[in-house]
Design an enzyme around this catalytic site. Structure first.
Site, PDB file in Angstrom:
ATOM      1  N   PRO A   1      -3.098  48.012  -0.624  1.00 25.15           N
ATOM      2  CG  PRO A   1      -5.079  48.164  -1.835  1.00 25.15           C
ATOM      3  CD  PRO A   1      -3.766  48.850  -1.629  1.00 25.15           C
TER       4      PRO A   1
ATOM      5  CB  CYS B   1      -2.790  38.625   0.000  1.00 32.06           C
ATOM      6  SG  CYS B   1      -3.656  38.681  -1.573  1.00 32.06           S
TER       7      CYS B   1
ATOM      8  CD  GLU C   1      -7.214  44.776  -3.957  1.00 23.66           C
ATOM      9  OE1 GLU C   1      -6.473  44.494  -3.006  1.00 23.66           O
ATOM     10  OE2 GLU C   1      -7.228  44.131  -5.019  1.00 23.66           O
TER      11      GLU C   1
ATOM     12  CE1 TYR D   1      -5.764  47.320  -5.898  1.00 24.70           C
ATOM     13  CE2 TYR D   1      -6.017  45.629  -7.570  1.00 24.70           C
ATOM     14  CZ  TYR D   1      -5.245  46.272  -6.615  1.00 24.70           C
ATOM     15  OH  TYR D   1      -3.956  45.855  -6.381  1.00 24.70           O
TER      16      TYR D   1
ATOM     17  CG  HIS E   1      -2.689  42.859  -9.260  1.00 28.74           C
ATOM     18  ND1 HIS E   1      -3.051  43.587  -8.160  1.00 28.74           N
ATOM     19  CD2 HIS E   1      -1.391  42.545  -9.077  1.00 28.74           C
ATOM     20  CE1 HIS E   1      -2.011  43.701  -7.346  1.00 28.74           C
ATOM     21  NE2 HIS E   1      -0.992  43.083  -7.886  1.00 28.74           N
TER      22      HIS E   1
ATOM     23  NE  ARG F   1      -1.843  49.005  -6.447  1.00 29.00           N
ATOM     24  CZ  ARG F   1      -1.062  48.200  -5.722  1.00 29.00           C
ATOM     25  NH1 ARG F   1      -1.334  46.923  -5.609  1.00 29.00           N
ATOM     26  NH2 ARG F   1      -0.016  48.674  -5.085  1.00 29.00           N
TER      27      ARG F   1
ATOM     28  CG  ASP G   1       2.812  44.515  -8.612  1.00 28.51           C
ATOM     29  OD1 ASP G   1       3.397  45.603  -8.451  1.00 28.51           O
ATOM     30  OD2 ASP G   1       1.779  44.209  -7.994  1.00 28.51           O
TER      31      ASP G   1
ATOM     32  CB  ALA H   1       2.593  45.320  -0.005  1.00 28.80           C
ATOM     33  NE  ARG H   2       7.186  42.776  -1.929  1.00 27.61           N
ATOM     34  CZ  ARG H   2       7.948  42.692  -3.020  1.00 27.61           C
ATOM     35  NH1 ARG H   2       8.672  41.606  -3.224  1.00 27.61           N
ATOM     36  NH2 ARG H   2       7.976  43.671  -3.898  1.00 27.61           N
TER      37      ARG H   2
ATOM     38  CG  ASP I   1      16.856  25.557   9.596  1.00 23.60           C
ATOM     39  OD1 ASP I   1      15.615  25.720   9.649  1.00 23.60           O
ATOM     40  OD2 ASP I   1      17.582  26.102   8.751  1.00 23.60           O
TER      41      ASP I   1
HETATM   42  S1  SF4 Z   1      11.091  40.070   4.465  1.00 28.44           S
HETATM   43 FE1  SF4 Z   1      10.370  38.528   3.020  1.00 28.44          FE
HETATM   44  S2  SF4 Z   1       8.587  37.646   4.017  1.00 28.44           S
HETATM   45 FE2  SF4 Z   1       9.002  39.610   5.028  1.00 28.44          FE
HETATM   46  S3  SF4 Z   1       7.770  41.101   3.944  1.00 28.44           S
HETATM   47 FE3  SF4 Z   1       9.786  41.077   2.952  1.00 28.44          FE
HETATM   48  S4  SF4 Z   1       9.546  39.642   1.271  1.00 28.44           S
HETATM   49 FE4  SF4 Z   1       7.844  39.267   2.654  1.00 28.44          FE
END
Ligand code: SF4
Length: 699
Positions: free
Chosen positions: A29, A31, A104, A168, A171, A221, A264, A318-319, A649
């Site tokens: 899970p 966000c 979740e 869950y 956290h 979790r 975390d 997740a990331r 930029d």
């Molecule tokens: S590269 Fe950066 S923005 Fe992309 S998932 Fe990883 S931490 Fe998040």
């Protein structure tokens, strides 16, 4: 290409209760910013990961009732049949690509504010999250009601065809608040001994399992760590796992509380891949059931090592799943060099913290799957391929643009830069302490550029407007980046600052420090940070590491204020303190002189003694080339140039994620009537009335 046999173990199916995970890749899970309110985007985002090979994809937090809503933070929800319809789209999208769908189910207890106008519920009268509220201590009736809400939400999740239902507690949400002596000061049968503190969670698990457990896997979790006093000691967490094991099909393990979320969702500045294993790896001592763990992992070798060790059975992410939704597929196909590795800068979290949907520094398509119809691995062929494109500037935006143009089949793409290396500002930014993994943005793109025969990198070539016009390209894209102001300019700092001139020996810019090796004439340095993000603190740490006496001064309320959104602010401030960097906030420098600076502090005027001042006040767009080209459209036409655009930029200095997005978007939309403006996106309208969905009027 076939996958390397050493990765076979990652692709073995694994049974979790009544369900089978097709492999060991599990999007835990996280966000997204979509929640139940943007169900098509939710389905698009998670469905893309399912297509990319993840064995399961989960929602973000889904409150079981309105009394634990966290509006304006977007969440999934399971309150009524409307949510069944909305989130059912995501489950269908996961199933369409062979993945399981998890939800979740969540109650935040004291860790929520809500717009139901009901009091926040708390285990004991302990205030949470710095809000000016103390919750209503839960009585027996409140406990029963929350448990009934959880069961009802689980039944709805079942109706929406979810495969995995969470009770869950990670956290330090409500079940963990009951378990934790930090929150739980009760003297009834729900407080005191571990058996009593575990009662709420065990009862809820039993009820949910009784309601849906033969059709859905039940996941828990739990935080298992020693990084915060708000959780429970590791030995108690393990004992809870033993007590609840017969009710749980999947143990999802992580660390820390939501108040210290940065420990975390640890950024690459402080946390290496796999860092949670030292705590969560111990859960195997307490259970033989499947365990999924997280730690920002992108290395398949590390994944194999962990699964082979038996500590975790499943690799959670997740990331890494945001940065590369096709990570499992790329491992399976033996395309490791195509993996877009997460850089751990947490821009995704910063976006959601602002109540935006997520964005990503590596993956420009993240969050754009539905509304723009973007696929992370596929781009449509260009309508008019028979053109040459000149991209001026090989920073993040320029590299991304050239790659997408190359993949779209443009005849020739020349990526030209005045410097010898790819990377733009990342050439020097990644040399700052803590930002080394940001170089993954460049490394991934270097590999991709090398694979494109129609794209050529031309280094060491500075082009002026005349040279651009004479280059022979039909389309010109300017991506010349930004620079730090050399005179202290910044609205917050009231600059330009008298005496701020980086041509002087005692005034410096970040580029001068990092790229040119310029140093102050003495040992005392003030780093003046009006931005509050990564550059000021990075320069301060760099100089401190060389033995300078460093004071970082900011007009903002806290040092690294922007990094609070990335969950790193507190950690950075602690780190600087430990290094001996002095920190001064709410202080505006009004004049810089040889030997120091005059300033207005919170308590009035003061004098800062320093041999040099590094100006980290704001960046300025390097827009001269584009402005010159754009101001003479006749000359462009005469040179046969059909369009000249700018990206990244040099349009407006923004985040890395926005710069990469900008380059990607232009390349995808080159055939638009006006490529300089984004095409309209699909919006999601809340057009139904509640009574049409749930069959009852709201009185
Ligand atoms: S590269 Fe950066 S923005 Fe992309 S998932 Fe990883 S931490 Fe998040």
């Amino acid at each position: 290409m076939a996958r390397d046999a050493k990765y076979d173990i990652l692709f073995e199916p694994i049974r979790i209760g009544p369900k089978t995970l097709r492999n060991r890749f599990y999007q835990v899970p996280h966000c997204s910013g979509f929640g139940s309110g943007k169900p098509w985007s939710q389905a698009g985002h998670r469905g893309m990961k399912a297509e990319g090979g993840w064995g399961a994809v989960c929602t973000e937090f889904a409150p079981v009732s309105p009394e634990t809503d966290e509006n304006p933070y977007p969440s999934a929800r399971m309150w009524d049949d409307g949510d069944v319809r909305a989130l059912g789209l995501m489950a269908s999208a996961a199933h369409a690509h062979g993945a399981l769908a998890g939800i979740e189910l969540h109650h935040g207890g004291i860790h929520c504010s809500n717009e139901s106008r009901q009091p926040v519920l708390t285990v004991s009268p302990v205030a949470g999250d710095g809000l000016p509220i103390v919750g209503q201590t839960m009585q027996a009736g409140d406990i029963r009601r929350v448990q009934e809400d959880w069961v009802a939400a689980a039944r709805r999740a079942q109706a929406a065809e979810y495969d995995i239902v969470y009770v869950y507690g990670g956290h330090t949400y409500l079940p963990m608040q009951f378990l934790s002596p930090f929150y739980n000061k009760r003297t009834d049968e729900y407080g005191g001994s571990l058996e009593n503190r575990a009662r709420f969670w065990l009862e809820t698990l039993e009820l949910v399992r009784g309601a849906v457990g033969d059709t859905c896997a039940i996941a828990v979790r739990i935080s298992v760590d020693e990084v915060t006093p708000a959780t429970v000691p590791v030995e108690e967490a393990l004992e809870f796992v033993r007590m609840a094991d017969h009710l749980v099909d999947l143990w999802d393990v992580n660390v820390s509380s939501i108040v210290e979320w940065g420990k975390d969702a640890g950024g690459s500045r402080f946390y290496p891949e796999g860092y949670q294993l030292q705590w969560t790896g111990r859960v195997r001592e307490a259970t033989a059931k499947p365990i999924v763990g997280v730690s920002r992992m992108t290395s398949p070798d590390l994944m194999v090592e962990i699964v082979s060790s038996g500590k975790w059975d499943i690799i959670g992410a997740a990331r890494p799943s945001i940065a590369d939704p096709f990570l499992p597929r790329k491992i399976e196909e033996g395309r490791l060099d195509d993996i877009r590795e997460c850089i751990g800068g947490n821009q995704c979290i910063a976006a959601v913290s602002r109540s935006h949907h997520l964005s990503c520094s590596q993956n420009a398509t993240a969050g754009e799957e539905y509304r723009r119809g973007w696929h992370p691995e596929e781009v449509p062929p260009a309508e008019n391929k028979d053109r040459d494109v000149l991209v001026v500037g090989a920073g993040p935006a320029g590299m991304e643009c050239a790659i997408v143009l190359g993949r779209r089949g443009l005849r020739r793409v020349h990526l030209v830069d005045a410097e010898a290396e790819l990377g733009g500002n990342l050439r020097w930014l990644t040399r700052l302490p803590g930002l080394g993994q940001w170089a993954r943005v460049v490394n991934y793109r270097r590999i991709q550029l090398d694979k494109l025969a129609n794209v050529e990198f031309v280094p060491g070539t500075r082009l002026d407007a005349a040279a651009v016009r004479d280059y022979g390209a039909a389309v010109v894209v300017v991506a010349t980046g930004a620079r730090w102001a050399a005179d202290g300019l910044n609205g917050v700092t009231r600059g330009p600052i008298p005496g701020a001139d980086a041509g002087l020996a005692h005034v410096l810019t970040p580029e001068q420090v990092v790229l040119e090796g310029k140093r102050p004439p003495g040992k005392r340095v003030v780093v003046y940070d009006g931005e509050g993000y990564v550059t000021g603190v990075g320069v301060a740490e760099l100089l401190r590491g060389e033995g300078y006496d460093v004071e970082i001064v900011s007009p903002l309320v806290s040092i690294a204020q922007q990094s609070d959104l990335n969950l790193e602010g507190v950690l950075i401030r602690e780190h600087l303190r430990n290094l001996g960097v002095q920190q001064r906030t709410l202080t505006t420098i009004t004049e810089i002189r040889s030997g120091g600076a005059l300033a207005e502090g919170f308590d009035g005027p003061l004098e800062l003694e320093a041999d040099g001042v590094v100006l980290v006040t704001q960046r300025l767009a390097n827009e001269q080339l584009f402005v010159e080209l754009d101001s003479d459209r006749g000359a462009l036409e005469a040179a046969g140039i059909q369009g000249a655009y700018r990206i990244g930029d040099c349009t407006a200095p923004r985040t890395l994620a926005d710069a990469v997005f900008d380059g990607h978007r232009l390349a995808r939309e080159l055939e638009s009537d006006d490529p300089s403006r984004p095409r309209p996106v699909l919006r999601e309208w809340a057009m139904h009335r509640a009574e049409d969905v749930v069959g009852a009027a709201v009185g």
